[in-house]
Design an enzyme around this catalytic site. Structure first.
Site, PDB file in Angstrom:
ATOM      1  N   TYR A 191       0.831  -1.210   0.000  1.00 31.22           N
ATOM      2  CA  TYR A 191       0.000   0.000   0.000  1.00 31.22           C
ATOM      3  C   TYR A 191       0.867   1.263   0.000  1.00 31.22           C
ATOM      4  CZ  TYR A 191      -3.610   3.265   1.701  1.00 31.22           C
ATOM      5  OH  TYR A 191      -4.481   4.317   1.862  1.00 31.22           O
ATOM      6  N   LYS A 201       0.994   4.097  -2.966  1.00 36.37           N
ATOM      7  CA  LYS A 201       0.634   5.491  -2.708  1.00 36.37           C
ATOM      8  C   LYS A 201       1.812   6.435  -2.940  1.00 36.37           C
ATOM      9  CE  LYS A 201      -3.700   5.014  -1.605  1.00 36.37           C
ATOM     10  NZ  LYS A 201      -4.740   5.480  -2.548  1.00 36.37           N
TER      11      LYS A 201
END
Length: 300
Positions: free
Chosen positions: A155, A159
């Protein structure tokens, strides 16, 4: 904020942050394509928006592929003849520490967040450039992508990549009058409600309607999805025409502009840097400028 005549696609907007974004855009006058993998959630979102007097249609498709991105843009154009803003919010989580994270855990998150953002923005920008009237790219970043977060290799990497793409797109799209910015939200979602410090406050909000205290809204910059939605509506508007390439944090009562990576300490030596030269210089020149990492624990 008047978005009358504008058309927006919001991915992952059947619930949570995405739904708040879609509702805010529609309330400001934009027509919205609601996207979700859950057909019931997408339909309910459209019904909610239209019941409030807004305009919305649903496109049920998992983001990631070029075909899905093209379907979303086509839905906007077929429904309202144009596309002015793309908001990429869709995401999944597969949290595990590095040595327990499988290839599938990593690939699934990167496929939805990073590739999904890339394919959706590419398709949207192709349409915006054809129209020749500018446009708005609004993507979802995260504090994890800015600072790293335990158990979120996949993640955080996705991002961080999204933030880098925004800075690149700001350069590439400037001549076309298309801005590109990342929203860094901190809000009560399915993910953050599992954090022990936030959990009782989120539960009290959901069950009893108890507002978050100032220690959350101001101290932690943590609020509801609706607290984030105003920034998205602003970035979709003509008022934000001069803002691009930025990562903007929002949550609760807090609005913040994140810095971009930059050199914080520099030294030179004739002939280049040997390992021994680096070892000698590090304590006096670089150690004091070493950067912190990780999302700070809530101070409640």
């Amino acid at each position: 904020m008047d978005l009358s005549g504008k058309v927006a696609v919001v991915t992952g907007s059947g619930r949570g942050l995405g739904l708040a974004y879609a509702r805010s855009l529609a309330a400001s006058g934009a027509a919205v394509v609601v996207n979700d993998v859950d057909a019931n959630a997408a339909t309910a979102a459209v019904e909610q928006i239209t019941a409030d007097g807004g305009r919305a249609v649903a496109e049920v498709v998992p983001v990631g592929s070029t075909e899905a991105a093209d379907a979303l843009v086509s839905r906007a154009v077929e429904s309202w003849g144009r596309l002015d803003a793309i908001v990429t919010n869709a995401g999944v989580l597969r949290d595990k520490v590095l040595w327990k994270m499988s290839d599938d855990d990593f690939d699934t998150v990167v496929q939805v967040h990073l590739r999904g953002t890339f394919t959706c923005v590419r398709a949207a920008v192709e349409r915006m450039r054809e129209q020749g009237e500018g446009g708005r790219v609004i993507v979802a970043g995260s504090p994890a992508g800015q600072r790293g977060n335990f158990g979120q290799t996949n993640y955080a990497a996705a991002k961080a990549g999204i933030a880098a793409m925004v800075r690149t797109w700001a350069l590439e799209l400037a001549r076309a009058g298309i801005t590109a910015n990342a929203v860094i939200p901190v809000a009560a979602t399915a993910m953050t409600k599992t954090i022990p410090a936030f959990a009782p406050h989120v539960e009290a909000l959901e069950l009893e309607g108890t507002a978050f205290p100032d220690s959350l809204r101001k101290g932690e910059g943590f609020g509801t999805p609706e607290d984030v939605a105003g920034l998205v509506a602003f970035l979709a508007s003509d008022a934000s025409a001069g803002i691009t390439g930025q990562c903007i944090g929002v949550g609760g009562d807090k609005l913040a502009l994140w810095s971009h990576p930059q050199e914080v300490a520099v030294a030179y030596t004739d002939g280049g840097w040997s390992a021994d030269a680096v070892a000698a210089a590090w304590p006096s020149v670089f150690a004091r400028s070493e950067q912190t990492y990780g999302i700070p624990a809530p101070q409640l």
